[in-house]
Design an enzyme around this catalytic site. Structure first.
Site, PDB file in Angstrom:
ATOM      1  CE  LYS A  79      67.571  78.959  50.437  1.00 42.06           C
ATOM      2  NZ  LYS A  79      67.572  80.431  50.309  1.00 42.06           N
ATOM      3  CE1 TYR A 109      69.031  76.435  47.733  1.00 39.64           C
ATOM      4  CE2 TYR A 109      67.309  75.015  48.637  1.00 39.64           C
ATOM      5  CZ  TYR A 109      67.691  76.177  47.997  1.00 39.64           C
ATOM      6  OH  TYR A 109      66.732  77.103  47.615  1.00 39.64           O
TER       7      TYR A 109
END
Length: 254
Positions: free
Chosen positions: A166, A162
């Site tokens: 990002k 994740y």
């Protein structure tokens, strides 16, 4: 109204932050395309917007697929004629539904989990940006707002996939912003902290308390905190913002 007659597409618009942004933009006069992979979720938000007196249409597509995005944009332009604002919001918190915390560790992540996380966040941002620019560049105007995260600015343990996605979105934002600002297109990013949404709902109560204690403001944010930031970046109030990362996070990252 700050967005009167502007046309916006919000990916992942069927719940959480996407839903709130759709409602906020509609109140400000925008025509809203609500994308979601779940037909019912997209339809429900469209209904909410129409009840407000706004204009909205659902666009069901898996934005991690290049072909699906191309098809969606063709349908979107056919419906609205143009696109003024793109919000790349679609995302997932985890690549697989597991209850074993050990599986969140980097050495336990599978190839499939890694690729699904990057595809859902990063690939979708690229695919949608590419299609939007094909419309925005000829008319020499547009706004693109990418959804980053504090995960991409400070890093979070047990979420390397994740965080990687990002962080990449933030760098992608800065690159594209430099590339297209001469053409009247402004590209910026929002990096939220911990916000009360369906995505953060599964966080165990003891972990939530730790996060709240670590956050100087002492609580999770609300979806409207992020929608307000998105509205700022979408309207004329932010006409000097180029390649920036706004991070409403309650002081979690300073």
């Amino acid at each position: 109204m700050k967005l009167k007659d502007k046309v916006v597409l919000i990916t992942g618009g069927g719940s959480g932050l996407g839903r709130e942004m759709g409602l906020t933009f509609a109140r400000e006069g925008a025509k809203v395309g609500v994308n979601d992979i779940r037909p019912e979720s997209a339809g429900n938000v469209v209904t909410e917007i129409e009840r407000l007196g706004g204009t909205a249409r659902p666009f069901v597509a898996d934005v991690s697929s290049s072909a699906a995005v191309a098809k969606m944009f063709a349908e979107f332009i056919a419906a609205f004629g143009t696109i003024d604002i793109l919000i790349n919001n679609a995302g997932i918190a985890r690549a697989s539904e597991v209850d074993n915390p050990d599986l969140f560790m980097t050495h336990q992540k599978t190839d499939e989990d890694w690729h699904k996380m990057l595809a859902t966040h990063l690939d979708s941002t690229f695919y949608c940006t590419r299609e939007a620019l094909k419309v925005m560049i000829p008319k020499q105007s547009g706004r693109i707002i990418n959804m980053g995260s504090i995960a991409g600015t400070t890093g979070l343990a047990f979420a390397s996939d994740y965080c990687a996605a990002k962080g990449a979105i933030i760098s992608f934002t800065k690159s594209v912003a430099r590339e297209v600002v001469p053409m009247g297109i402004l590209v910026n990013c929002i990096a939220p902290g911990f916000i009360d949404t369906p995505m953060t709902a599964p966080i165990p109560s003891e972990v939530r308390k730790q996060i709240e204690q670590t956050t100087p403001i002492g609580r999770f944010g609300e979806p409207r905190d992020i929608a307000a930031a998105a509205l700022f970046l979408a309207c004329d109030d932010s006409k000097f913002m180029v390649g920036q990362v706004l991070s409403p996070n309650g002081g979690y990252v300073i």
